[in-house]
Design a protein around this motif. Sequence first.
Motif, PDB file in Angstrom:
ATOM      1  N   VAL A 168       0.822  -1.211   0.000  1.00 11.98           N
ATOM      2  CA  VAL A 168       0.000   0.000   0.000  1.00 11.98           C
ATOM      3  C   VAL A 168       0.853   1.257   0.000  1.00 11.98           C
ATOM      4  O   VAL A 168       0.360   2.338  -0.303  1.00 11.98           O
ATOM      5  N   ASP A 169       2.141   1.135   0.316  1.00 13.03           N
ATOM      6  CA  ASP A 169       3.045   2.281   0.314  1.00 13.03           C
ATOM      7  C   ASP A 169       3.798   2.444  -1.001  1.00 13.03           C
ATOM      8  O   ASP A 169       4.536   3.414  -1.166  1.00 13.03           O
ATOM      9  N   LEU A 170       3.627   1.511  -1.928  1.00 12.31           N
ATOM     10  CA  LEU A 170       4.317   1.602  -3.211  1.00 12.31           C
ATOM     11  C   LEU A 170       3.768   2.750  -4.055  1.00 12.31           C
ATOM     12  O   LEU A 170       2.606   3.139  -3.916  1.00 12.31           O
ATOM     13  N   MET A 174       3.355  -4.679  -9.671  1.00 12.50           N
ATOM     14  CA  MET A 174       3.010  -5.740  -8.729  1.00 12.50           C
ATOM     15  C   MET A 174       1.702  -6.411  -9.158  1.00 12.50           C
ATOM     16  O   MET A 174       1.573  -7.640  -9.114  1.00 12.50           O
ATOM     17  N   PHE A 175       0.722  -5.605  -9.556  1.00 13.86           N
ATOM     18  CA  PHE A 175      -0.563  -6.119 -10.023  1.00 13.86           C
ATOM     19  C   PHE A 175      -0.353  -7.061 -11.209  1.00 13.86           C
ATOM     20  O   PHE A 175      -0.865  -8.188 -11.222  1.00 13.86           O
ATOM     21  N   ILE A 176       0.406  -6.628 -12.198  1.00 12.92           N
ATOM     22  CA  ILE A 176       0.650  -7.439 -13.391  1.00 12.92           C
ATOM     23  C   ILE A 176       1.313  -8.760 -13.005  1.00 12.92           C
ATOM     24  O   ILE A 176       0.914  -9.834 -13.471  1.00 12.92           O
ATOM     25  N   HIS A 177       2.295  -8.703 -12.136  1.00 12.85           N
ATOM     26  CA  HIS A 177       3.004  -9.908 -11.706  1.00 12.85           C
ATOM     27  C   HIS A 177       2.072 -10.867 -10.955  1.00 12.85           C
ATOM     28  O   HIS A 177       2.001 -12.063 -11.265  1.00 12.85           O
ATOM     29  N   LYS A 178       1.358 -10.346  -9.965  1.00 15.52           N
ATOM     30  CA  LYS A 178       0.488 -11.202  -9.132  1.00 15.52           C
ATOM     31  C   LYS A 178      -0.671 -11.789  -9.929  1.00 15.52           C
ATOM     32  O   LYS A 178      -1.012 -12.957  -9.772  1.00 15.52           O
ATOM     33  N   VAL A 179      -1.287 -10.973 -10.792  1.00 20.72           N
ATOM     34  CA  VAL A 179      -2.412 -11.471 -11.590  1.00 20.72           C
ATOM     35  C   VAL A 179      -1.912 -12.514 -12.592  1.00 20.72           C
ATOM     36  O   VAL A 179      -2.578 -13.518 -12.837  1.00 20.72           O
ATOM     37  N   GLY A 223      -4.648   7.000  -5.171  1.00 25.43           N
ATOM     38  CA  GLY A 223      -5.608   6.593  -6.180  1.00 25.43           C
ATOM     39  C   GLY A 223      -5.052   5.517  -7.113  1.00 25.43           C
ATOM     40  O   GLY A 223      -3.872   5.168  -7.052  1.00 25.43           O
ATOM     41  N   PRO A 224      -5.901   5.023  -8.002  1.00 23.85           N
ATOM     42  CA  PRO A 224      -5.485   3.967  -8.922  1.00 23.85           C
ATOM     43  C   PRO A 224      -4.613   4.507 -10.055  1.00 23.85           C
ATOM     44  O   PRO A 224      -4.549   5.706 -10.297  1.00 23.85           O
ATOM     45  N   VAL A 225      -3.991   3.575 -10.747  1.00 23.12           N
ATOM     46  CA  VAL A 225      -3.296   3.873 -11.992  1.00 23.12           C
ATOM     47  C   VAL A 225      -4.281   3.531 -13.106  1.00 23.12           C
ATOM     48  O   VAL A 225      -4.768   2.404 -13.183  1.00 23.12           O
ATOM     49  N   PHE A 226      -4.610   4.493 -13.951  1.00 23.94           N
ATOM     50  CA  PHE A 226      -5.563   4.274 -15.027  1.00 23.94           C
ATOM     51  C   PHE A 226      -4.834   3.740 -16.252  1.00 23.94           C
ATOM     52  O   PHE A 226      -3.856   4.335 -16.715  1.00 23.94           O
ATOM     53  N   VAL A 227      -5.334   2.611 -16.750  1.00 19.73           N
ATOM     54  CA  VAL A 227      -4.682   1.914 -17.849  1.00 19.73           C
ATOM     55  C   VAL A 227      -5.717   1.587 -18.925  1.00 19.73           C
ATOM     56  O   VAL A 227      -6.842   1.199 -18.603  1.00 19.73           O
ATOM     57  N   ASP A 228      -5.316   1.704 -20.175  1.00 20.08           N
ATOM     58  CA  ASP A 228      -6.157   1.285 -21.287  1.00 20.08           C
ATOM     59  C   ASP A 228      -6.372  -0.233 -21.183  1.00 20.08           C
ATOM     60  O   ASP A 228      -5.405  -0.973 -20.960  1.00 20.08           O
ATOM     61  N   ARG A 242       2.908  -0.284  -7.963  1.00 19.26           N
ATOM     62  CA  ARG A 242       1.707  -1.093  -7.700  1.00 19.26           C
ATOM     63  C   ARG A 242       1.200  -1.725  -8.996  1.00 19.26           C
ATOM     64  O   ARG A 242       0.758  -2.874  -9.000  1.00 19.26           O
ATOM     65  N   LEU A 243       1.270  -0.984 -10.100  1.00 20.86           N
ATOM     66  CA  LEU A 243       0.847  -1.533 -11.394  1.00 20.86           C
ATOM     67  C   LEU A 243       1.705  -2.747 -11.744  1.00 20.86           C
ATOM     68  O   LEU A 243       1.175  -3.789 -12.154  1.00 20.86           O
TER      69      LEU A 243
END
Length: 119
Positions: A10-12, A20-25, A105-110, A17-18
């Motif tokens: 949560v501190d990234l 990390m999201f790509i890796h974990k998903v 907030g989130p990272v907005f991605v296409d 975080r994006l």
Amino acid sequence: MSSGKFAGAVDLSGPDRLQMFIHKVGESQEMWGLYVDGWAEAADENGKKGLVVWPDEQHALLCAADKWRQHSPKMIKLSSFNERWVDKLVRVRMKVAVFPTPFDGPVFVDPVALRAELL
């Protein structure tokens, strides 16, 4: 996920975080949203809407507060996201709002670009 990794995520920064999201998903083949009579959404600085997603249930649950306090975490299979969700998001001109935290907030991605990263 250990509590130390959970707290650290949560501190990234948004870009970290994006990644990390790509890796974990990619590993788990699932992502998580918040749902109650519809999926949680966020808007970027230009007002463009995005479907909000997290890499795991714990982070989604952490954000089920304030405007999303009635929402509950719900899993989205990566195969379903790639095969059905991306085209729908493109049709309705939505982005994907990746991995917000209570502090950022989130990272907005296409959606098409995100699908390419997750393949």
